[in-house]
Design a protein around this motif. Sequence first.
Motif, mmCIF file in Angstrom:
data_model
loop_
_atom_site.group_PDB
_atom_site.id
_atom_site.type_symbol
_atom_site.label_atom_id
_atom_site.label_comp_id
_atom_site.label_asym_id
_atom_site.label_seq_id
_atom_site.Cartn_x
_atom_site.Cartn_y
_atom_site.Cartn_z
ATOM 1 N N VAL A 1 0.838 -1.206 0.000
ATOM 2 C CA VAL A 1 0.000 0.000 0.000
ATOM 3 C C VAL A 1 0.864 1.243 0.000
ATOM 4 C CG1 VAL A 1 -1.655 1.322 1.376
ATOM 5 C CG2 VAL A 1 -1.981 -1.135 1.032
ATOM 6 N N ASN A 2 1.911 1.240 0.827
ATOM 7 C CA ASN A 2 2.815 2.397 0.879
ATOM 8 C C ASN A 2 3.472 2.640 -0.474
ATOM 9 O OD1 ASN A 2 2.229 2.823 3.574
ATOM 10 N ND2 ASN A 2 3.972 1.604 4.312
ATOM 11 N N PHE A 3 3.916 1.545 -1.119
ATOM 12 C CA PHE A 3 4.585 1.681 -2.421
ATOM 13 C C PHE A 3 3.638 2.255 -3.464
ATOM 14 C CE2 PHE A 3 5.495 -0.188 -6.590
ATOM 15 C CZ PHE A 3 6.746 0.395 -6.827
ATOM 16 N N LEU A 4 2.390 1.753 -3.527
ATOM 17 C CA LEU A 4 1.434 2.222 -4.524
ATOM 18 C C LEU A 4 1.094 3.683 -4.316
ATOM 19 C CD1 LEU A 4 -0.998 -0.834 -4.700
ATOM 20 C CD2 LEU A 4 0.774 -0.206 -6.330
ATOM 21 N N LEU A 5 0.936 4.098 -3.067
ATOM 22 C CA LEU A 5 0.597 5.492 -2.798
ATOM 23 C C LEU A 5 1.777 6.404 -3.072
ATOM 24 C CD1 LEU A 5 -1.560 5.131 0.458
ATOM 25 C CD2 LEU A 5 -2.338 5.371 -1.908
ATOM 26 N N GLU A 6 2.998 5.972 -2.739
ATOM 27 C CA GLU A 6 4.176 6.808 -2.984
ATOM 28 C C GLU A 6 4.432 6.985 -4.478
ATOM 29 O OE1 GLU A 6 7.674 5.545 -1.059
ATOM 30 O OE2 GLU A 6 6.984 6.023 0.956
ATOM 31 N N GLU A 7 4.226 5.939 -5.257
ATOM 32 C CA GLU A 7 4.470 6.008 -6.696
ATOM 33 C C GLU A 7 3.253 6.509 -7.472
ATOM 34 O OE1 GLU A 7 7.402 5.585 -8.042
ATOM 35 O OE2 GLU A 7 8.151 5.221 -6.004
ATOM 36 N N ARG A 8 2.149 6.891 -6.729
ATOM 37 C CA ARG A 8 0.944 7.462 -7.335
ATOM 38 C C ARG A 8 0.240 6.502 -8.300
ATOM 39 N NH1 ARG A 8 0.556 12.881 -6.362
ATOM 40 N NH2 ARG A 8 2.417 13.885 -5.501
ATOM 41 N N HIS B 1 -2.686 5.231 -8.253
ATOM 42 C CA HIS B 1 -3.950 5.370 -7.530
ATOM 43 C C HIS B 1 -5.003 4.392 -8.010
ATOM 44 C CE1 HIS B 1 -2.730 9.776 -6.458
ATOM 45 N NE2 HIS B 1 -2.097 8.874 -5.732
ATOM 46 N N LEU B 2 -5.065 4.120 -9.301
ATOM 47 C CA LEU B 2 -6.044 3.167 -9.818
ATOM 48 C C LEU B 2 -5.820 1.786 -9.233
ATOM 49 C CD1 LEU B 2 -6.280 4.249 -13.554
ATOM 50 C CD2 LEU B 2 -7.900 4.732 -11.708
ATOM 51 N N THR B 3 -4.524 1.385 -9.205
ATOM 52 C CA THR B 3 -4.202 0.074 -8.621
ATOM 53 C C THR B 3 -4.546 0.058 -7.136
ATOM 54 O OG1 THR B 3 -2.397 -0.131 -10.224
ATOM 55 C CG2 THR B 3 -2.377 -1.630 -8.371
ATOM 56 N N ALA B 4 -4.282 1.168 -6.448
ATOM 57 C CA ALA B 4 -4.599 1.228 -5.018
ATOM 58 C C ALA B 4 -6.109 1.142 -4.787
ATOM 59 C CB ALA B 4 -4.038 2.515 -4.429
ATOM 60 N N LEU B 5 -6.878 1.826 -5.650
ATOM 61 C CA LEU B 5 -8.340 1.781 -5.503
ATOM 62 C C LEU B 5 -8.865 0.371 -5.761
ATOM 63 C CD1 LEU B 5 -10.950 3.341 -5.003
ATOM 64 C CD2 LEU B 5 -11.009 3.894 -7.451
ATOM 65 N N GLU B 6 -8.298 -0.289 -6.782
ATOM 66 C CA GLU B 6 -8.716 -1.667 -7.066
ATOM 67 C C GLU B 6 -8.342 -2.595 -5.930
ATOM 68 O OE1 GLU B 6 -10.882 -4.148 -9.203
ATOM 69 O OE2 GLU B 6 -10.400 -2.121 -9.924
ATOM 70 N N LEU B 7 -7.157 -2.372 -5.340
ATOM 71 C CA LEU B 7 -6.734 -3.184 -4.195
ATOM 72 C C LEU B 7 -7.678 -2.973 -3.000
ATOM 73 C CD1 LEU B 7 -4.675 -5.108 -2.896
ATOM 74 C CD2 LEU B 7 -3.271 -3.109 -2.337
ATOM 75 N N LEU B 8 -8.121 -1.713 -2.810
ATOM 76 C CA LEU B 8 -9.059 -1.411 -1.723
ATOM 77 C C LEU B 8 -10.353 -2.207 -1.907
ATOM 78 C CD1 LEU B 8 -10.072 0.235 0.717
ATOM 79 C CD2 LEU B 8 -10.667 2.062 -0.898
ATOM 80 N N GLN C 1 7.278 4.132 10.896
ATOM 81 C CA GLN C 1 7.065 4.294 9.464
ATOM 82 C C GLN C 1 7.394 5.703 9.026
ATOM 83 O OE1 GLN C 1 6.262 1.852 7.367
ATOM 84 N NE2 GLN C 1 6.573 3.305 5.707
ATOM 85 N N ASP C 2 7.004 6.670 9.866
ATOM 86 C CA ASP C 2 7.322 8.048 9.523
ATOM 87 C C ASP C 2 8.821 8.256 9.450
ATOM 88 O OD1 ASP C 2 4.657 8.549 9.422
ATOM 89 O OD2 ASP C 2 4.537 9.305 11.514
ATOM 90 N N LYS C 3 9.533 7.643 10.459
ATOM 91 C CA LYS C 3 10.991 7.805 10.454
ATOM 92 C C LYS C 3 11.593 7.208 9.186
ATOM 93 C CE LYS C 3 11.527 7.782 15.491
ATOM 94 N NZ LYS C 3 12.130 7.072 16.637
ATOM 95 N N ARG C 4 11.115 5.976 8.885
ATOM 96 C CA ARG C 4 11.695 5.319 7.724
ATOM 97 C C ARG C 4 11.295 6.017 6.429
ATOM 98 N NH1 ARG C 4 12.663 -1.059 8.673
ATOM 99 N NH2 ARG C 4 13.447 -0.899 10.781
ATOM 100 N N ASP C 5 10.065 6.582 6.423
ATOM 101 C CA ASP C 5 9.670 7.361 5.249
ATOM 102 C C ASP C 5 10.615 8.504 5.043
ATOM 103 O OD1 ASP C 5 7.623 5.671 4.731
ATOM 104 O OD2 ASP C 5 6.060 6.919 5.674
#
Length: 1113
Positions: free
Chosen positions: A21-28, A30-37, A142-146
Motif C-alpha cells: 500500500v505504501n509503495f502504490l501510494l508513494e508512486e501514485r 492510484h487506480l491500482t490502489a483503488l482496485e486493491l481497496l 514508518q514516519d521515520k523510515r519514510d
Amino acid sequence: MEAAGGGAADERWASLCNCVVNFLLEERYHLTALELLQELQEDGRHAHALRLRAFFSDLALFPPDLVARASSAPPGADPQSLLEEKVAAQEKLALAEYDMRLAKEDLSLLKLELRKQNESSSEYSNGLLFGASTREGSISEQDKRDVKISALGPLKDNERKDLNCAVKEYLLLAGYRLAAMTFIEEVPDQDLDVWPNSSACVPDALRRYYYQYLSSTAEAAEEKISILRENETLRKDNERLNAEKDSLMKSMESANNQVAAMRKSLEAAHKDIKEKDKMVQDLRQSLDVQRKELNDCRAEITSLKMYIEGAQSNKQLFVGNSDGLESHSIANSMGESASLNTKDGDSKGSESITNKLASAVNLTDDTQKDRQVIENSAEVFSVSEAPVSFSTDENGGYRTSEEDNSALNISSKNVTSNCDLHGASMIGKSQGNSDGISVYLSTDKLDSPSKQKSSDKMVLETIKIVSDALPKIVPYVLINHREELLPLIICSIEKHPDSDVRDSLTHTLFNLIKRPDGKQRRIIMDACVELAKSVGEMRTETELLPQCWEQVEELMFQLVCDPSGAVVEVTLKELVPALVRWGGKLDQISRVLLAHILASAQRCPPISGVEGTIDSHLRVLGEQERWNIDVLLRMLTELLPFIHQKAIQTCPFASVDPTSSTPENCFSASCLKLYSIGDSEWSTFEWMHTDCLPDLIKLTCLLPVKEDNLRTIITKYLLEVSGRYGKDYLEHIMLPVFLVAAGDIDSGDFTYFPLSIQPKIRGLRPKTSTAEKLAIMCVFPLLLSGILGSPTSRQQLEEYLRKVLIKNTKDGSFSMHHTTEIINAVRFLCLFVEHHGVIFNILWEMVVSSDTSLKINATALLKALVPYVDVKIASTHILPALITLGSDQNLTVKYASIDAFGAVAQHFKNDMVVDKIRIQMDAFLEDGSHEATISVIRALAVAVPHSTDRLREYLLTKIFKLTSITPSGDDIEWRRERANVYCEALRALDATDLPSTSVRDLLLPSIQNLLKDPDALDPAHKEAIEIIGRERSGGTLDSLSKAMGAHLGIASSVSSFFGENSLLGKKEGGEQHDPATTSGPDPSPQAQPESTRFGRIMRGGFGDILRGQSKGQ
C-alpha cells in the motif's frame, strides 16, 4: 498454540500488505490502489484496507464536488438507470457496513486472543509484546523510515523495475488479480511480464525485501547510505587527483628536462675546467723543461766561451767550408726529390714543393753570408760543423758516429744542446744498399739577438715546409726507398709546433709501408723508439701511444672483417680476447665497434630516393657490408662477457657481490632501485642501455624487412644479454627501452631509470607517423623475439601477443593501424621453433572468434607463417585452421583463406596435404561465385612451378571444365577477368613438364575454348596462348585453326599469324621435316625440347619461377 501461530502469520501478512500500500501510494499508482481497496474489502480484510480507505476519504485529495462531477451521469441519462445505480450503491454500502462490523468483531477477537496468550504462555510474551509495540509504534517508525527513504533521492529505472515486478508478483500470489491487471495497465513504460535476471530477481521477492528490511537496523541503513555517498565523493576526488597528478607529471617531466640540461651544462663546465687545469699543468711542465734547457744552454755557452778563449791561438775557421758543404748537400737532396717526383707523374706538385725548399735554402745561404760578415769582424767565434751520421746497426737501431778534429773535440751532448737551441736541418741521403743516413748539424753562436731570432724563424719555416710536403712526397717514393724518409719524418714530428700536424705525420710514420716485411717493420719500429726518446715521456704518452693503439685496433678490425671465415673465427676466439686483456681498452673497443657497425649500414644507398618514405630510411646492403655487419655483431657477442664482468666490478653499491656467479644477485631489483636514485655514477653499466641498445635499434631501422639473418644475430645477442644480466634487468631496463622504441610508450615503466637518463630513453620514441611505422616494422620483431622471447618471459610474450593481436584491434591503439607490420613481426618470431606453441594458441583464438577482422587477420598471418614451418605443423595446425576459416559463413573470411591454401600448396608436396587442398578447392568452386573462381585459379597458378603433378593435373582439369561452360550474362568485365586468370594459369602450366595426354585432352581444348570468346581476351594473352597452341599441337595446328575459324565464321588469327605467307610460317616451314624421309639420327635429340620449353617460359614471363624451381631441386 495454533491460534498463536495463525495470529503471527496474519500479522506478517498485514505488514507485507502495508508495504505494498505504501509503495502504490508513494508512486501514485492510484487506480491500482483503488482496485486493491475494493478487493481487500470484498475479501473481508477491512483492517488491511484502513489506510487506503483513509486515503480515498481525504477531502483535501478528493473534493466532493470533483467526485460528484466525475461520477455524475452524462446529460440525457435514463432515470431508471440512475435509480438502479442508487440501489446498487445502497447495497454496496450495506455490504460495506456489514464488512466493517465483521472487521470490528475480528479486531475485538484478535485483541482477546492476544490477552489470552499474554496470560497463558510466558514463552510467547516477548514476541507478542514485540508485535504489539510494533503495531503501536508502526506509525512513528514508518514516519521515520519514510523520512529516510525520501532522503535516498528519486528511484532509478532499474530500482523501479525491480519493485514494480515484486509488487505485481505479490498481487498475483495474494489473489488480487484485478489489482494486478490494473497495476500492469498503469505502468505502460515497463514490461512487467519480463523481469531481467539480476540479484533482485528472486522468488517471492517482496517478502524477502520485507524480511531484509525488518532485519536491518536504521543505523545500518544510514551507514550504507553514507558509504554510498562517500564512495561517490571519493570517486570524484580520485578523478580530480588523477588530473592533478597528470599535470604534476608534466611539470615534473619539464623540470627533469631542465635538470638534465643543467647537469649537462655543469658536466661540460667541469670538463672544461679539467681541460684547462690539464693545460695549465702541461704549460708548467713545459716551462720547467724550457727553463732547464735554458740553464743548460747558458752553462754550455759559458763553457764554449772559455774554450774559445783558450783556442784563440789556433784559429781555424771552417765556417765557409762547412756552409758550402751543407748547401751542396741540400741542393743534391732537392734534385733527387724533384727527379723522383718527375718519374712518378706528379711533376707539378713536386716543382712547387722544390721551389719552397729552394727558397728556404736560399734563405739559409743569405743567413750564412751574414754570419761570415760577422765572423770577419772578429766579434764572434764560430765552431766548425761536425757531420754526424746515423746508421742502422745489425739490430735495426740507430747509432751515432762523430767525425771531429783532435783539436776541436766537442762532445755529442754539447752539439745536441746547441742544435736544440739554434735549430737543425735534417736531410737524408741513401748510400747504396746501406741504411746509413747522414745528418749535418750546424751550430753557430750569434751575439746579435735579431740574428738569433731570424735563424729560429728560418728553421721553423723550413720544418713547416718539409712537414707539408712529406704527405705528398711519400706516396710517390718507391716502397723499398721510403725508409730513407724516416729522418725527415722524425725531425718534423719532433720540431713541428702544431699537434694536429704531428698526429698526421705520426700516422704517416706507422703507415709508411702498407704491408712491410720483417726488416722494414723493424726499421719503422726502431724509428718509433728513437722518436719516443727524442720527444720525451709526456709526448710519448699523449701522442705516440694513442697512435700505436689506433693501429692495433685498425688491424684487429681488418682481421675481423676478413673474407676468410677461418681468419674471422681465429680472430674472434683468440685475438680479440687477448687484446682486451692486454690493452685494457674495452670501453674504446666497444665504442669503435658500434661506430663500425652503424657505418657499415649507413654507407649503403637507400632503397628509394624519395624523401619521407619508408624506403628512404632502409638501405640496400651489399655482400661486403652484410658480411661486415655479421662478423662485427658476432664480435660484439664475444665482448659481452668482458662488458658484463666490468659492470659488476665497477658497481658502486656495497650490496653487490662481484664474485657472484648468478646475474640475479648482481643486477637484482634492489640494486636497480639504488641505481635509479642517480646518486652514484656507473658508466660501464649504463653503456649497455644508453649506447649499445639504442645503436642496435638504429641499426635495425636501417635493415630491410627480409634481412632475417642479421636480425636473428641481433636477437641472439639480446637473449645473451638478458641471460647474463638477469630477469630483473630484462624486465625493468631492456623491456622499457624496446617498448618506447617500438612506439608502445604507454606500456613502458621508467621507475628504475635515473632522471638524468630518462630523457634519452624517451627520445627513442618515434616522432612521426613514418617513424612509427618504421619502428613497428623493424624494432617490433626484436621486441617479440629478443626481449619477450627470453625463456623467463614466455608467459609475458603470450599475454602481449594476445593484447596486440586480439584485444587492441578496436580501441585505436597502434596495433590496429599497423596490421601488416605486426604480422611480419610474428612471422619473424616464427623463425624460432620454441615460440610455435604460443603463436598457434593465439591463432586459434583468432580463428574461433566472432570478429570478422580477427579472422581475416588470422588468414593473412597463416599465409605469412607457411614458409617457416614444416609439414607436421602445416598438417596439425595450419590446415585445420584454414579449413575452419574456409567454412565460415562470412564470404569475406571464406575467400580470404584461398590465398593461404595456395601458399600451402606452393611449399608442401605431401600427398595428404595436396588431397586436403583439392577437397577444399572443390568446396570453393562449388559455390559458383565469380570471386571464388578467380581466387582459386589464381592461388593454384602461383603454386604451379613448385607443386606436384597431381595438383597441376587438377588445375588443368578445372580450367578445362570452367572454359567449357558458355559464359552467361553480358558483364564483359567479369568475362575479361576470368579469361585473364585462365590465360595466366595456362601459361604457368605450359612452363612445366606436362604429360602428352594432358596437353592433348586438356591444355589444347582449354585454349580452343578461350579463343571462342575473343572479346574477353587481352591481346597479349591471346598472342601467348596462340603460340602455346601452335607449339603444343605439332602438325595439327592448321586443322585446329581452320576448325576455330569455321566455328567463329572469321579468318583465324592463328592462321593469319602462322600461315604459309606469314613470317613465322615461312620460318617454321623451313624447319619442318618429314619423319619418314629423314636420313640419319638427330645429333642432339634433347636440344629442341629444352629450347622450346625455355622459349615458352621466357614468353610466359616465368624466368624467376624457373630459377626458383632449380634452386628447390
